[in-house]
Write a protein that holds these residues in place. Structure first.
Motif, mmCIF file in Angstrom:
data_model
loop_
_atom_site.group_PDB
_atom_site.id
_atom_site.type_symbol
_atom_site.label_atom_id
_atom_site.label_comp_id
_atom_site.label_asym_id
_atom_site.label_seq_id
_atom_site.Cartn_x
_atom_site.Cartn_y
_atom_site.Cartn_z
ATOM 1 N N PHE A 135 -5.221 9.413 1.586
ATOM 2 C CA PHE A 135 -4.134 9.857 1.455
ATOM 3 C C PHE A 135 -3.697 10.323 0.422
ATOM 4 O O PHE A 135 -2.734 11.860 0.780
ATOM 5 N N THR A 136 -3.102 9.819 -0.447
ATOM 6 C CA THR A 136 -2.257 10.635 -1.780
ATOM 7 C C THR A 136 -3.472 11.937 -2.512
ATOM 8 O O THR A 136 -2.717 13.000 -2.812
ATOM 9 N N PHE A 137 -4.305 12.096 -2.146
ATOM 10 C CA PHE A 137 -5.677 12.930 -3.496
ATOM 11 C C PHE A 137 -5.393 14.382 -1.746
ATOM 12 O O PHE A 137 -4.615 14.707 -2.839
ATOM 13 N N LEU A 153 2.081 2.557 -3.346
ATOM 14 C CA LEU A 153 1.254 4.002 -4.619
ATOM 15 C C LEU A 153 2.107 5.484 -3.846
ATOM 16 O O LEU A 153 2.017 6.126 -5.083
ATOM 17 N N LEU A 186 -7.419 -0.881 2.697
ATOM 18 C CA LEU A 186 -5.239 0.067 3.338
ATOM 19 C C LEU A 186 -5.141 0.820 1.571
ATOM 20 O O LEU A 186 -5.134 1.603 2.373
ATOM 21 N N LEU A 187 -5.749 -0.224 0.867
ATOM 22 C CA LEU A 187 -5.370 1.016 -0.365
ATOM 23 C C LEU A 187 -6.047 1.725 -0.098
ATOM 24 O O LEU A 187 -5.947 2.950 -0.692
ATOM 25 N N ALA A 237 -5.032 4.743 1.623
ATOM 26 C CA ALA A 237 -3.444 4.815 0.784
ATOM 27 C C ALA A 237 -4.062 6.264 -0.070
ATOM 28 O O ALA A 237 -3.501 7.709 -0.512
ATOM 29 N N LEU A 238 -5.478 5.692 -0.536
ATOM 30 C CA LEU A 238 -5.442 6.232 -2.097
ATOM 31 C C LEU A 238 -6.160 7.339 -1.369
ATOM 32 O O LEU A 238 -5.710 8.613 -2.021
ATOM 33 N N VAL A 291 0.769 -1.443 -0.009
ATOM 34 C CA VAL A 291 -0.141 -0.190 -0.009
ATOM 35 C C VAL A 291 0.936 1.686 0.003
ATOM 36 O O VAL A 291 0.504 2.225 -0.783
#
Lengths: 370, 506
Positions: B432-434, A282, B425-426, B429-430, A279
């Motif tokens: 958060f990245t955004f 990413l 979880l992904l 993370a997505l 994860v």
């Protein structure tokens, strides 16, 4: 060709080239390269890794030289350079070729990551839908401009520090005798590994595209070399960690040795560390693909000045999403990545030196005319 | 809502309602019970006097203005101007000025009722709240003054602490109807000219009918109004404002608002309590880091619970998993429903607590915290573990010193929980990245929003996650590009302290 100076508010300081170079080199292959490296040269693979890392320094010197010389003629970046060197038509053709190369690198990277997610976390995940979600985030980042992309590179560097520190935990159950006897493999074997290591180290040549966006570019050189050395050190550590943790036979069957290594680490609150690692990855994917998309969309803008970059970007993101979905299985993926790696190696070791030579020829010719 | 979309139309309406002559103006105002308009015909000088009883300082009118009009020596306007012991008595002959001065609380003196030639005597009343203790940004030690609603009092609070002529205050009038006074304050020679120009430009470009508070202004002039993150700090502490001014920041004060805007601001400053500057740097750093950890905990904890229990139960060691499952075994809902219900319950409690009077508010806390919490666990609606997580994350969110940033942090939890329920979880993370990409794109007055982190500026890190001792902070923050970068001469400070001798004791 327009020779516009990039506005200073859109430029980044030279230190950032370290993160850009390092970030572009760390890709999806860092999780799996140990298997490939061990295939031909077994426990001696670290020699090839070190050699490859050092050779990139030479290529970087050529790249920086090329860009530096170009500053007095036009915009110091590959798209404008090719147009100037080979005329409008051949230049544009070469630009399209370079863009499609960069495009396929992104697609391979994204598809590789989705594959890992499908194997380790969500087996029934739809490739198309997930690629679309990635694409939206990447579109949002690239719309922020080059500075925002550099920001993601810097942050990914910061995030990755703890993950790389995990390698220290390998010492506990390491078998250092795996490394012995040293230098048992022939130069031929090592050279083959060298060739196969290409895809890991490729990526730093993207400086050819974003060079005009660096403030005080003459100071960027040393940071570029630092970046390359860091990557080399990183790959060396990882290949050594894999060699001392897995037996040679085991290593040849592990598809993602790094993930298997993480799997062996246990913390009181976290049992399966590789989930977090995947994860976490990413934050490597986003900057890499963002810069790739930025390069391709900028290439479209420079080749066809009528199209604005933000519209080109939408097209690029759509194409990336579709292309990711088109790659169905491992065979196709391997075949494409094999070709891309070869083209990348050719670009690095043949085409870029040739460009420097051609630049020198043009300069001679220009001097004669005067 | 505030904006006039059809600009021309509204202008027309305004013009039709506005009085054309001074007689029309007085005719319009005559019906108001607090409006005095009468002919003064005693003594040797005859004139018309008009003012709003409610706006002027009546005491001063009866003491300093009216008695002098009875003076037999006064024969003309210029005599009045000389005799009346009020500063800044002026002439006006333009209807708009007369009208606005009247509305501000000045006395208008005319020779004839229809004459436009007027004398304006300023007798503005300064009614307002006394200076009190800060209520939102309280501190145990340090100054105990807070801004009040009157802008002149606020400026005086600032000026008292910066006794130099370089301290500049510029005034603007904002709001087509409200005509609110807005002041930009900065120190010339420290604040960057570029920042001041940007701020000035933003204020001048504002199109709005009324402006009530500084927080409204901050939303109106922020770089990205669609972002959930506040881009300017609003503070009620004069000392904090001053600290900003000395760093080279700009302050915007709005008349009628007890808070000042500090611009530009970077993200990290929202997590710095001003108390940090009053205690020694070790503790300041410790509490700062704790606060930042609290923010991370508050955003991620519920989402992680949902992600782990929905998809990644392998992640947890078997011993812990056992107790988690026993606590969840009686709960009939999915983790995401459970988490959302609890989170919304906490939000409801907070909202109810904020709306109710203080005395009732305390009761709400007890009812919500103890009764609802234990009852819902006993009824099998939520698990113990989640209750602890949600309560702690709510508590953690309240450690954010800036109220508006605290609201943002509490809001951020919901997208994270939803993303976690979709992709585990992904998803986190997505998400958060955004948000990180969003933060990277944000700017405050044109300056990068997450500045000491990216672009990386090591000197600014000295007062971000950690607070270095003052003697090491010899430079003003680079974020603001101040004209004068040095706070003090580093070498001289070291000399004054005396260089440590070479041996242990000499």
């Amino acid at each position: 060709m327009e020779n516009v100076k990039i506005d200073e508010t859109r430029q980044v300081s030279p230190v950032n080239t370290l993160f850009l170079v390092l970030g572009m080199q760390i890709g999806i292959s860092i999780l799996s390269f140990q298997r490939v490296a061990a295939q031909n040269s077994g426990y001696d693979n670290w020699v090839s890794v070190a050699l490859m890392g050092l050779s990139t320094l030479g290529v970087m010197w050529i790249v920086l030289r090329l860009l530096h010389n170009e500053e007095s003629y036009g915009q110091p970046e590959l798209f404008s350079m090719q147009k100037r060197f080979f005329g409008r038509w051949i230049g544009t053709l070469l630009n399209i070729y370079v863009m499609s190369y960069q495009f396929s690198v992104i697609v391979i990277f994204m598809r590789g990551y989705i594959e890992i997610i499908q194997v380790w976390i969500f087996p029934r995940l739809g490739t198309l839908s997930f690629a679309a979600i990635f694409s939206i985030i990447i579109w949002y980042t690239v719309m922020g401009g080059f500075r925002a992309i550099t920001g993601t590179f810097f942050l990914s560097f910061v995030y990755l520090v703890p993950l790389h520190l995990l390698n220290i935990l390998a010492i506990g159950n390491a078998h250092f005798s795996n490394l012995l006897p040293m230098f048992e493999h022939s130069i031929g074997d090592l050279a083959q590994t060298f060739m196969k290591m290409g895809p890991c180290f490729i990526g730093f040549e993207t400086i050819l595209y974003f060079y005009p966006f660096i403030k005080r570019p003459q100071q960027a050189g040393k940071w570029c070399y630092f970046g390359l050395l860091t990557t080399t050190a990183l790959y060396l550590t990882l290949s050594l960690v894999a060699t001392v943790n897995f037996s040679p036979g085991e290593l040849k069957t592990e598809v993602w040795p790094a993930l298997s290594f993480w799997k062996s680490i246990h913390f009181p609150l976290v049992d399966r560390l590789e989930y977090i690692g995947i994860v976490y990855w990413l934050c490597v994917l986003i900057p890499n693909v963002s810069l790739g998309a930025w390069i391709v969309s900028r290439g479209i803008k420079i080749s066809i000045p009528l199209i604005r970059q933000k519209y080109a970007l939408v097209f690029v993101m759509l194409m990336i999403t579709l292309s990711c979905a088109l790659i169905r299985d491992r065979q196709q993926f391997d075949w494409i990545s094999h070709w891309i790696a070869n083209i990348g190696l050719f670009c690095m070791y043949v085409y870029i030196p040739f460009l420097l030579f051609w630049q020198w020829l043009l300069k001679k010719k220009g001097a004669k005319k005067d | 809502m505030f904006w006039y979309k059809k600009k021309n139309q509204s202008m027309k309406e305004e013009q039709s309602a506005a009085p054309k002559t001074i007689q029309e103006l007085f005719l319009q105002l005559k019906d108001n019970p607090d409006f005095s308009h009468y002919q003064h015909d005693q003594g040797s000088f005859q004139c018309w006097i008009s003012f709003f009883n409610s706006l002027v300082n009546l005491e001063s009118v009866h003491r300093d203005v009216l008695p002098f009009l009875y003076d037999s020596q006064i024969h003309s306007f210029s005599d009045v101007q000389e005799r009346i012991p009020v500063e800044k008595v002026s002439h006006a002959s333009d209807l708009y000025t007369i009208q606005s001065k009247l509305m501000e609380g000045c006395i208008v003196v005319q020779e004839k009722e229809s004459s436009l030639n007027c004398l304006i005597v300023p007798t503005v009343s300064r009614e307002g709240r006394q200076i009190e203790k800060p209520e939102i940004e309280t501190s145990v030690i340090g100054p105990k003054e807070a801004f009040v609603e009157a802008i002149d009092t606020n400026i005086s609070l600032l000026r008292k602490r910066i006794p130099i002529p370089q301290f500049t205050v510029e005034q603007f009038r904002i709001g087509k109807i409200s005509n609110t006074r807005v002041c930009l304050a900065y120190i010339k020679g420290i604040a960057s000219e570029e920042n001041v120009n940007t701020a000035r430009q933003r204020l001048q470009n504002l199109e709005i009918d009324h402006l009530i508070d500084a927080s409204t202004l901050s939303q109106l002039i922020s770089d990205n109004a669609r972002s959930p993150f506040p881009q300017f700090i609003d503070t009620e502490r004069p000392d904090r404002t001053i600290a900003g001014l000395f760093e080279g920041k700009i302050t915007a004060l709005v008349d009628g608002s007890p808070s000042a805007l500090i611009l530009p601001t970077s993200l990290i400053e929202f997590f710095l309590a001003f108390d940090d500057y009053f205690i020694v740097w070790h503790f300041a750093t410790f509490y700062r880091l704790m606060r930042l950890f609290a923010v991370a905990f508050s955003v991620f904890s519920s989402a992680l619970y949902v992600a782990v229990l929905t998809y990644h139960y392998q992640l947890i060691p078997t011993d812990l998993l056992g107790s988690l499952i026993t606590s969840r075994s009686v709960v009939p809902f999915s983790p995401v429903a459970e988490a959302l219900v609890l989170e919304i319950m906490i939000e409801l409690l907070r909202e109810a607590g904020a709306r109710l009077p203080t005395k009732v508010g305390q009761t709400i806390g007890i009812v919500g915290g103890i009764v609802l919490g234990t009852a819902s666990v006993q009824a099998g609606l939520t698990s113990n573990v989640l209750l602890i997580i949600v309560a702690m994350s709510a508590l953690a969110a309240f450690t954010t010193p800036n109220y508006r940033m605290g609201t943002t942090i509490r809001f951020l939890r919901f997208p994270f929980i939803l993303a976690a329920s979709l992709w585990g979880l992904l998803g986190i993370a997505l998400c958060f990245t955004f948000f990180v990409c969003h933060l990277l794109r944000l700017s405050s007055l044109g300056r990068p929003y997450i500045e000491p982190i990216f672009p990386l500026r090591v000197t600014d890190l000295k007062d971000s996650f950690v607070r270095f001792p003052y003697s090491l902070q010899s430079e003003r923050p680079m974020l603001l590009r101040p004209e004068d970068t040095g706070r003090f001469n580093k070498k001289r400070v070291q000399k004054k302290k005396g260089k440590p001798s070479n041996d242990i004791d000499e």
